[in-house]
Structure formats: C-alpha cells, structure tokens
Scaffold this motif. Structure first.
Motif, PDB file in Angstrom:
ATOM      1  N   ARG A 380      81.117  -3.525 -31.212  1.00  0.00           N
ATOM      2  CA  ARG A 380      80.681  -4.887 -30.904  1.00  0.00           C
ATOM      3  C   ARG A 380      79.833  -4.922 -29.633  1.00  0.00           C
ATOM      4  NH1 ARG A 380      78.419  -9.231 -32.494  1.00  0.00           N
ATOM      5  NH2 ARG A 380      78.840 -11.034 -31.173  1.00  0.00           N
ATOM      6  N   ILE A 381      80.261  -4.170 -28.625  1.00  0.00           N
ATOM      7  CA  ILE A 381      79.522  -4.146 -27.365  1.00  0.00           C
ATOM      8  C   ILE A 381      78.120  -3.573 -27.580  1.00  0.00           C
ATOM      9  CG2 ILE A 381      79.454  -3.034 -25.093  1.00  0.00           C
ATOM     10  CD1 ILE A 381      82.549  -3.239 -25.102  1.00  0.00           C
ATOM     11  N   LEU A 382      78.012  -2.502 -28.335  1.00  0.00           N
ATOM     12  CA  LEU A 382      76.697  -1.911 -28.598  1.00  0.00           C
ATOM     13  C   LEU A 382      75.818  -2.836 -29.438  1.00  0.00           C
ATOM     14  CD1 LEU A 382      77.400   1.886 -29.271  1.00  0.00           C
ATOM     15  CD2 LEU A 382      75.980   0.901 -27.476  1.00  0.00           C
ATOM     16  N   SER A 383      76.439  -3.576 -30.340  1.00  0.00           N
ATOM     17  CA  SER A 383      75.653  -4.466 -31.202  1.00  0.00           C
ATOM     18  C   SER A 383      75.018  -5.608 -30.422  1.00  0.00           C
ATOM     19  CB  SER A 383      76.536  -5.036 -32.320  1.00  0.00           C
ATOM     20  OG  SER A 383      77.470  -5.982 -31.802  1.00  0.00           O
ATOM     21  N   ASN A 384      75.517  -5.865 -29.220  1.00  0.00           N
ATOM     22  CA  ASN A 384      74.954  -6.938 -28.405  1.00  0.00           C
ATOM     23  C   ASN A 384      73.618  -6.562 -27.757  1.00  0.00           C
ATOM     24  OD1 ASN A 384      77.097  -8.697 -28.885  1.00  0.00           O
ATOM     25  ND2 ASN A 384      78.256  -7.985 -27.105  1.00  0.00           N
ATOM     26  N   VAL A 385      73.276  -5.273 -27.747  1.00  0.00           N
ATOM     27  CA  VAL A 385      72.033  -4.829 -27.116  1.00  0.00           C
ATOM     28  C   VAL A 385      70.853  -5.261 -27.993  1.00  0.00           C
ATOM     29  CG1 VAL A 385      70.704  -2.848 -26.299  1.00  0.00           C
ATOM     30  CG2 VAL A 385      73.204  -2.851 -26.094  1.00  0.00           C
ATOM     31  N   PRO A 386      69.920  -6.051 -27.462  1.00  0.00           N
ATOM     32  CA  PRO A 386      68.771  -6.500 -28.262  1.00  0.00           C
ATOM     33  C   PRO A 386      67.939  -5.324 -28.756  1.00  0.00           C
ATOM     34  CG  PRO A 386      68.956  -7.774 -26.229  1.00  0.00           C
ATOM     35  CD  PRO A 386      69.897  -6.633 -26.098  1.00  0.00           C
ATOM     36  N   SER A 387      67.426  -5.438 -29.951  1.00  0.00           N
ATOM     37  CA  SER A 387      66.676  -4.333 -30.549  1.00  0.00           C
ATOM     38  C   SER A 387      65.438  -3.973 -29.740  1.00  0.00           C
ATOM     39  CB  SER A 387      66.274  -4.704 -31.982  1.00  0.00           C
ATOM     40  OG  SER A 387      65.515  -5.906 -31.992  1.00  0.00           O
ATOM     41  N   ARG A 388      64.827  -4.952 -29.055  1.00  0.00           N
ATOM     42  CA  ARG A 388      63.587  -4.673 -28.325  1.00  0.00           C
ATOM     43  C   ARG A 388      63.808  -3.751 -27.125  1.00  0.00           C
ATOM     44  NH1 ARG A 388      65.315  -9.668 -26.752  1.00  0.00           N
ATOM     45  NH2 ARG A 388      65.441 -10.065 -24.480  1.00  0.00           N
ATOM     46  N   ILE A 389      65.041  -3.661 -26.641  1.00  0.00           N
ATOM     47  CA  ILE A 389      65.296  -2.778 -25.493  1.00  0.00           C
ATOM     48  C   ILE A 389      66.182  -1.596 -25.877  1.00  0.00           C
ATOM     49  CG2 ILE A 389      65.036  -4.635 -23.808  1.00  0.00           C
ATOM     50  CD1 ILE A 389      68.072  -4.727 -23.574  1.00  0.00           C
ATOM     51  N   MET A 390      66.556  -1.526 -27.161  1.00  0.00           N
ATOM     52  CA  MET A 390      67.476  -0.476 -27.588  1.00  0.00           C
ATOM     53  C   MET A 390      66.868   0.914 -27.428  1.00  0.00           C
ATOM     54  SD  MET A 390      70.517  -0.012 -28.553  1.00  0.00           S
ATOM     55  CE  MET A 390      71.519   1.338 -29.132  1.00  0.00           C
ATOM     56  N   ILE A 391      65.546   1.029 -27.460  1.00  0.00           N
ATOM     57  CA  ILE A 391      64.924   2.349 -27.320  1.00  0.00           C
ATOM     58  C   ILE A 391      65.263   2.969 -25.969  1.00  0.00           C
ATOM     59  CG2 ILE A 391      62.747   1.347 -26.471  1.00  0.00           C
ATOM     60  CD1 ILE A 391      61.309   3.685 -27.873  1.00  0.00           C
ATOM     61  N   ASN A 392      65.282   2.148 -24.916  1.00  0.00           N
ATOM     62  CA  ASN A 392      65.642   2.654 -23.595  1.00  0.00           C
ATOM     63  C   ASN A 392      67.155   2.846 -23.461  1.00  0.00           C
ATOM     64  OD1 ASN A 392      63.039   2.844 -22.546  1.00  0.00           O
ATOM     65  ND2 ASN A 392      63.016   0.693 -21.912  1.00  0.00           N
ATOM     66  N   THR A 393      67.927   1.938 -24.050  1.00  0.00           N
ATOM     67  CA  THR A 393      69.383   2.103 -24.050  1.00  0.00           C
ATOM     68  C   THR A 393      69.759   3.415 -24.728  1.00  0.00           C
ATOM     69  OG1 THR A 393      69.659  -0.307 -24.184  1.00  0.00           O
ATOM     70  CG2 THR A 393      71.576   1.057 -24.704  1.00  0.00           C
ATOM     71  N   ARG A 394      69.088   3.691 -25.827  1.00  0.00           N
ATOM     72  CA  ARG A 394      69.369   4.920 -26.581  1.00  0.00           C
ATOM     73  C   ARG A 394      69.093   6.166 -25.731  1.00  0.00           C
ATOM     74  NH1 ARG A 394      70.298   5.441 -31.825  1.00  0.00           N
ATOM     75  NH2 ARG A 394      70.189   7.530 -32.739  1.00  0.00           N
ATOM     76  N   ASN A 425      63.579   8.260 -13.328  1.00  0.00           N
ATOM     77  CA  ASN A 425      62.282   8.925 -13.222  1.00  0.00           C
ATOM     78  C   ASN A 425      62.181  10.101 -14.182  1.00  0.00           C
ATOM     79  OD1 ASN A 425      60.434   7.840 -10.950  1.00  0.00           O
ATOM     80  ND2 ASN A 425      62.467   7.769 -10.039  1.00  0.00           N
ATOM     81  N   TRP A 426      63.276  10.784 -14.412  1.00  0.00           N
ATOM     82  CA  TRP A 426      63.309  11.868 -15.395  1.00  0.00           C
ATOM     83  C   TRP A 426      62.953  11.335 -16.788  1.00  0.00           C
ATOM     84  CZ3 TRP A 426      63.040  16.706 -16.591  1.00  0.00           C
ATOM     85  CH2 TRP A 426      63.721  17.275 -17.662  1.00  0.00           C
ATOM     86  N   LEU A 427      63.445  10.144 -17.106  1.00  0.00           N
ATOM     87  CA  LEU A 427      63.167   9.539 -18.406  1.00  0.00           C
ATOM     88  C   LEU A 427      61.857   8.751 -18.423  1.00  0.00           C
ATOM     89  CD1 LEU A 427      66.751   8.233 -19.292  1.00  0.00           C
ATOM     90  CD2 LEU A 427      65.575  10.210 -20.275  1.00  0.00           C
ATOM     91  N   GLY A 428      61.206   8.623 -17.271  1.00  0.00           N
ATOM     92  CA  GLY A 428      59.978   7.832 -17.208  1.00  0.00           C
ATOM     93  C   GLY A 428      60.233   6.352 -17.380  1.00  0.00           C
ATOM     94  N   MET A 429      61.351   5.871 -16.835  1.00  0.00           N
ATOM     95  CA  MET A 429      61.793   4.497 -17.027  1.00  0.00           C
ATOM     96  C   MET A 429      61.762   3.756 -15.693  1.00  0.00           C
ATOM     97  SD  MET A 429      65.361   3.439 -18.958  1.00  0.00           S
ATOM     98  CE  MET A 429      65.062   4.706 -20.201  1.00  0.00           C
ATOM     99  N   THR A 430      61.194   2.570 -15.690  1.00  0.00           N
ATOM    100  CA  THR A 430      61.177   1.777 -14.460  1.00  0.00           C
ATOM    101  C   THR A 430      62.565   1.214 -14.182  1.00  0.00           C
ATOM    102  OG1 THR A 430      60.671  -0.334 -15.527  1.00  0.00           O
ATOM    103  CG2 THR A 430      58.793   1.102 -14.958  1.00  0.00           C
ATOM    104  N   ALA A 431      62.761   0.740 -12.954  1.00  0.00           N
ATOM    105  CA  ALA A 431      64.045   0.145 -12.594  1.00  0.00           C
ATOM    106  C   ALA A 431      64.344  -1.069 -13.476  1.00  0.00           C
ATOM    107  CB  ALA A 431      64.045  -0.251 -11.121  1.00  0.00           C
ATOM    108  N   ASP A 432      63.355  -1.920 -13.689  1.00  0.00           N
ATOM    109  CA  ASP A 432      63.567  -3.117 -14.512  1.00  0.00           C
ATOM    110  C   ASP A 432      63.936  -2.743 -15.940  1.00  0.00           C
ATOM    111  OD1 ASP A 432      63.065  -4.768 -12.373  1.00  0.00           O
ATOM    112  OD2 ASP A 432      60.961  -5.124 -12.897  1.00  0.00           O
ATOM    113  N   GLU A 433      63.253  -1.736 -16.475  1.00  0.00           N
ATOM    114  CA  GLU A 433      63.559  -1.301 -17.841  1.00  0.00           C
ATOM    115  C   GLU A 433      64.978  -0.743 -17.938  1.00  0.00           C
ATOM    116  OE1 GLU A 433      59.094   0.053 -19.388  1.00  0.00           O
ATOM    117  OE2 GLU A 433      60.375   1.473 -18.290  1.00  0.00           O
ATOM    118  N   ALA A 434      65.384   0.018 -16.938  1.00  0.00           N
ATOM    119  CA  ALA A 434      66.720   0.619 -16.972  1.00  0.00           C
ATOM    120  C   ALA A 434      67.816  -0.438 -16.892  1.00  0.00           C
ATOM    121  CB  ALA A 434      66.858   1.621 -15.822  1.00  0.00           C
ATOM    122  N   TYR A 435      67.671  -1.374 -15.958  1.00  0.00           N
ATOM    123  CA  TYR A 435      68.711  -2.399 -15.817  1.00  0.00           C
ATOM    124  C   TYR A 435      68.758  -3.324 -17.032  1.00  0.00           C
ATOM    125  CZ  TYR A 435      69.784  -0.996 -11.049  1.00  0.00           C
ATOM    126  OH  TYR A 435      70.202  -0.288  -9.947  1.00  0.00           O
ATOM    127  N   ALA A 436      67.609  -3.604 -17.622  1.00  0.00           N
ATOM    128  CA  ALA A 436      67.604  -4.404 -18.851  1.00  0.00           C
ATOM    129  C   ALA A 436      68.322  -3.668 -19.977  1.00  0.00           C
ATOM    130  CB  ALA A 436      66.166  -4.737 -19.258  1.00  0.00           C
TER     131      ALA A 436
END
Length: 709
Positions: A380-394, A425-436
């Motif tokens: 249930r917790i994972l299903s709450n992650v919006p699909s548009r940001i799931m690529i970074n969550t993954r 930085n290893w993943l090439g992800m900004t701070a905003d992208e990571a926290y989202a």
C-alpha cells in the motif's frame, strides 16, 4: 640450463602478498600505513628491539579505525536505538537477565531467535541498558545491512570496547598488536584467539573480573553466511574448551537455515540456551497493543485537532490483531499515520484499516505467512508513489537493495563518505527530485534532511522492507533486482568515468577506498558533473569531496565487474585504469581474474597492440623491482611431446596443472615463484616451454615509472 627468452609484463600490477625475505620485510616496515594496513601501532622494528613512539591515545584512535562504525549499543548512528516499549517484553527480558546471572559451566550462550520484525534488536538493546545487568563489563555488536555488516571487523569492534573500559585489557592487546602489527588484518580465528581467548583466559586479572557480557545482534545481517558460522564456531569452541571462562554470550538472529542447523549439532546443543520470540503469540499481541495505545496517546498530544476518542476501540484492536506481534508492523503503521506529509492521521488510519480488510488472514496460519500483513502494508505504501516520479523512486530502491556504498568508508558519528548527497550525485538526481521520490516512503525509509544530507545516509527503518522489495514473489517489484540494479550502477560508473577519463586530483595524495588506493591525476576530475552541488552551509563537505566519492564508486564498479567476469568491463580502458591508475592494491583486489584476462590468448595480441602488455627479452627484466612474487604460466604442447618429460619445477614452486597430460592435448600449468627464479629445460630436445609473468612494483618505483613514460 637455458631459460625461455621472452616475457609478457602487464606493468605495475600488484599480486597478492607471498613470503618475503627478511631483508624485504625490513624494507617494508615503513609501508604499512601507505598500503592502508593497520599502522604499526606506534612501534617500529629495528632488529629485535621494539620502540614505542606514540601515546595510548594514538593507539586507540588507530584501533577505532578498524572497528565497525556505529555498531555498539550507544552509538550515535543508532540514535535513537530500538528498545522495548515500557512494560513490554518483560518476561523475555527477565529470562535473559536471569540466564546471564546464573549460567554456569559450558552453557554460556543464549540464542534469541525470531522472525523479522518481532523486536529482537529491541530486546538486546534493553538488556544491555538494564540497570539490573549482572556483569562487570560488556561489549556489543549490532549488525545491520545499513552499513554495519562487515563481520571481519566484529572481533576488533568487541576488543576496542573492552580496551576503552579496562586498562589491564588495553595494555595486553596494545602489547600484542605492537608485536604483530598485522594482527587486525589476520584471520578471524587468529584475532579471536589473540584478542578474546588469551586475554580473558590467560590474564589472571581479567579471568577473575566477574561475568563479562558480549552481545551480538542481527548475526544474520552480517555480510556472509560462511563468516557468520565461522564466528559462531569460535565462540562455541571457547565455551567448550574453557567452561570456567568469565565470558557470557547473548546472540540474536532470524531462524536462518544455516544458523539453525549449526545450533542443532550434537556437540553444540549442551552449550547454549534458546529463547524463541514467536510470531502471533498472546504475549506479543498484548505488547504490540500496549505500544499502539501509548503511541496514539502521544500523537493526540502533539496534534490537538484530533478527536480525543480517536481511534475507536474496535479499530485499535483490529490493528493490534493484524500486527500479529510484529513490532515492525506496528512501528510502520504509526509512522505512516502520524508522520505523513501526504494526508491527515485519520485518513491514513482509514487507509490502513482498508488494507487489513482487503487482506484478511482468516484460516491462514500465521506461522505459514508471518509477513503477510506487513507485506500488504508495504504494498500500500509503495502504491502511493505517483507514477510520474516512480522512475527516481525505483532507482533509489534499487541501489538500497544492492549495497551501493560497499567500497566507501562506512558511516562515522560525524562524517561519512557514503552520504545522501553522494548517492544522489551518483544517480544523477537533483535534491528536489530525490526528496519528491521519497516523500511517500518516509514511513519505511529514514530520509536525511537537507541540513544533514552531507553526513547521513538513506536507509530503511527495518530490514524487512528491503527484504520485501528484493523478493519478487512478495512485492512484484523486479523479477531480477540484482541484474537491474547492476545495470543501473554500470550506467552510473561509465558516466562518471567518461567525465574523468584521466583520473582525479583534488588533494594531491592517494585516495583510499576498499580494494585499493587511487593515484592522483593526471586529470583533475573537475569535469564530473554534479546534479546536487553543495552550496554554503555544509561544514566539512564540498563539491571536491562529492566528485572524489562518486569517482571512487565508479572505480569500485570496475573492480567488482572484473572480479565477477562482467564483459562490460573487459575493455582496454578499464584494464588500463586498473593497471596504471591505482597506487596500492589491498586484500580482496581481483588479481587472479585480472591476470587471467590480461594473458588470455584470444585477447593478448590486442592488449600488446594497445601497449597494455609489453614483450621483452628476459635479460631486460630488472628482477630487483619484483616485490615478492613472480607468477609463471607454462604450457606443454600437444604434439611432439614424449613421456616422462620433466616438469619445470623446483622446491620453491607450486604448480597447478589443469589436467593429466595426454598426447594431442595441450596442458597448462600456473605456478608462483618466490624470489629465486629457476628454469628447467626439458631434456627431450623437443618440448618447449613458454611462460608469462607479472610483477609488483613498490609505490616509489611506480611513481618513477610513470614519470619516465
């Protein structure tokens, strides 16, 4: 006898250490620190005289570097630690304290066993913090997959704590390490004997000091089942051989098959007492219900808009029953309800109740599916992650499940190279992208705030969540999670290496990491792009450190890729990087895999064409540069050979033939020569022997070599 006339050298590649002459040992004394070994602990050796030139404070500081950071019970890395909620687990705690107080003879081990999430770590923490603990001294190791899983440092971690608390003990082991500076690089058996057995068995002041407790929590979370069993074997041998020992052991683990089988052995059963923390017991459910009531009371104190009568009694009981005695479930629910940034507590609680109603456990034995309710909550917790940001969550979940930071130094109380900024930085992800990407996972992941991102890591609150994500049959997250994670790490590594093809040079010195020390430059590394650059406000961290550590991660992927035979890394660039870009090679470096690759016949000509291998007359080889070992590869040709051909070996050689020789079939042999090179010329007049060798240069010789190229 006439030796063959040609050799192939791969340049400054360093093989594993072998026996060395007394002269070479003397020359090597000053190289321990440079090679990242434990330093000589304030001593240097001159003939048979040992000189002490540092204080005990320096000794302890260097000793601390060889321990598992954050593994002891009062470490800031575990603050706040899991501990039993007041008035819960009282019977289990009382039985543990009673055992410590009354155990006698060989039976000096208490094994606390239970499934994930039942609260084993909390029990162990509460035991060691108990004011009624009946011991004169104690040490602890709390293993965790969150960077505290290096079992090779377990004995040093225990020993260091005793050295802090006992002056007698400290003097004993300081003298021991002064006599043998390589002790903390030795096998677990040698460390256990020298740092545990001999001090507490043969030193009268320690042997008579009263009961001494050693707690090992999360044994199943340290890094290899073989090492787990090795540690258990040494502990049990001590209990059997020395029944009057003052040492008492409290060991907690999941009921993993290999651990359970070990404790089931006939010679082991008399020396331990077992306590099960069962799933779905009356005691467990009652304890969890008590915990939930207290947590909801505290939540209403903080959030004054909540109805004083919330939650309803039947809903609370439903939640307690669904937990099945798993504190991991109850704690996740409380975080999901009370600390969510995406909904109100009442709505979040309704969400949890819906999950329970949609996944009833009626007629399903809890022991058959102990994690079913927790799995449903995680889903249930994972299903709450919006699909548009799931690529970074993954991406973040993949690296958490794969041990992304294993080549970097582990967390320290105030500083870690494997921090959240480095990860992003290893993943090439900004701070905003990571926290989202993590915003909906704060009930299962400990997310560092921006002000602490340079000194904390992203980690799961409980190992059960990473287990859930990693198991496709439970989560459906990835059918091949290790393979997917490795592809992601490969992409990150080559992106970094492409941006720093000529290396890095930020501080003008060698850069230490697991397996090796990296040479500075000649490139600067300033072209490594940062997705999360550091700005003013971070004390003790800057962009150079971020670039350095993502580069270390990239080098680590190349090394481990060569080690596992990944063809992605079997190219000229990666091989040249490992043979010329490193200064000191540590234990664990994949020498054999790299050498087999270098001298593979199908690739050899290409490597020679690119200058990675060089062919030269034997007389041109300066054997004085050989550090300790020369490795030779012999071949007996398939045709023209006769029987009883003498082997090219002598008493200092150790041949490994690939098979029994048969006419019509080539036969290969690899051998290691130590210092003295002797070659046997076959006397049949027909056979010919070809060989390859590789050698180690000292750091000084390596720098001289590079300066002349």
């Amino acid at each position: 006898m006439t030796p063959p006339q040609q050799s192939l050298s791969s340049g400054p590649l360093i093989p594993p250490s072998g026996p060395v002459s007394p002269q070479q040992q003397h020359q090597n004394q000053g190289m321990f620190h440079q090679a990242n070994d434990f330093t000589v602990m304030g001593t240097f050796i001159e003939g048979n005289v040992i000189h002490n030139n540092v204080t005990s404070n320096q000794f302890m500081k260097e000793f601390l570097e060889k321990t598992i950071p954050g593994a002891q019970f009062d470490s800031s890395e575990r603050d706040p630690p899991p501990r039993c909620h007041p008035t819960t687990r009282l019977a289990i705690l009382d039985r543990c304290l009673s055992f410590i107080r009354n155990c006698d003879g060989k039976q000096k081990i208490r094994w606390v066993v239970g499934a994930a999430g039942v609260g084993k770590s909390a029990v162990m923490q509460s035991v060691v913090e108990s004011p009624e603990l009946p011991v004169s001294c104690h040490a602890s190791v709390f293993f965790s997959i969150n960077g505290r899983n290096d079992a090779t440092k377990a004995i040093a971690t225990i020993s260091y704590q005793f050295a802090v608390k006992s002056e007698v003990y400290r003097q004993v082991i300081e003298n021991e390490i002064s006599r043998d500076p390589s002790l903390l690089q030795s096998s677990m058996e040698k460390q256990f004997n020298k740092l545990i057995v001999e001090p507490f068995i043969h030193e009268p002041q320690l042997d008579s000091a009263g009961r001494v407790l050693i707690i090992i929590d999360g044994l199943d979370e340290c890094n290899h089942p073989r090492i787990q069993l090795n540690l258990l074997r040494h502990i049990c041998n001590l209990c059997i051989k020395y029944p009057s020992s003052p040492l008492v052991w409290l060991i907690a683990s999941r009921p993993e098959t290999h651990i359970t089988s070990f404790f089931a052995r006939a010679e082991i059963t008399p020396i331990y007492e077992k306590v099960d923390i069962p799933v779905d017991s009356d005691e467990g459910r009652a304890d969890v219900e008590w915990f939930l009531r207290d947590e909801f009371t505290e939540m209403k104190k903080v959030i004054d808009s909540l109805d004083p009568q919330w939650p309803k009694e039947q809903d609370l009981r439903k939640l307690a029953n669904a937990s099945g005695g798993l504190f991991a479930y109850a704690q996740t629910v409380i975080r999901y309800i009370g600390y969510s940034t995406t909904g109100s507590p009442t709505l979040q609680f309704s969400d949890v109740l819906n999950v329970i109603d949609n996944h009833p456990m009626t007629d399903v034995p809890r022991e058959d599916h102990p994690m079913a309710s927790l799995d449903a909550l995680y889903a249930r917790i994972l299903s709450n992650v919006p699909s548009r940001i799931m690529i970074n969550t993954r991406k973040l979940l993949l690296v958490l499940a794969s041990g992304w930071n294993s080549v970097l130094p582990q967390p320290r109380p105030l500083f870690t190279e494997a921090n959240f900024i480095v990860l992003c930085n290893w993943l090439g992800m900004t701070a905003d992208e990571a926290y989202a990407a993590l915003n909906h996972l704060r009930s299962v992941l400990r997310v560092p705030g921006r002000d602490k991102a340079h000194k904390q890591i992203l980690e799961s609150f409980h190992k059960s969540f990473i287990d859930y994500v990693s198991d496709f049959t439970r989560s459906g997250f990835s059918p091949h999670i290790k393979r997917e994670a490795q592809r992601l790490k490969n992409q990150c590594a080559f992106r970094i290496l492409k941006e720093a093809p000529d290396g890095i040079d930020f501080f003008g010195a060698g850069y230490s990491m697991r397996y090796c020390t990296i040479n500075p430059g000649p490139g600067t590394g300033d072209k490594i792009a940062l997705s999360w650059p550091v700005v003013d406000g971070y004390i003790g961290w800057d962009n150079c450190k971020t670039r350095l550590n993502v580069y270390k991660l990239a080098i680590g992927e190349v090394i481990t890729g060569i080690k596992r035979g990944d063809q992605t890394f079997q190219n000229e660039f990666c091989i040249r990087l490992l043979t010329t870009g490193l200064e000191v090679y540590d234990m664990g470096f994949p020498f054999r895999a790299l050498c087999d690759l270098l001298f593979d016949e199908s690739r050899r000509d290409g490597f020679m064409m690119h200058g990675i291998l060089k062919q030269m007359p034997l007389k041109a080889v300066n054997t004085s540069i050989i550090f300790d070992v020369v490795k030779l590869h012999f071949r007996r040709p398939a045709t023209g050979a006769v029987t009883n051909v003498p082997h090219p070996q002598n008493s200092s050689c150790d041949h490994e033939w690939d098979s029994e020789w048969q006419e019509g079939k080539d036969q290969d042999s690899k051998t290691t020569f130590v210092w003295e090179l002797q070659f046997v010329n076959p006397e049949d007049g027909m056979s010919e022997w070809t060989y390859q060798f590789w050698c180690r240069r000292s750091p000084e010789e390596h720098r001289m070599y590079r300066s002349t190229v």
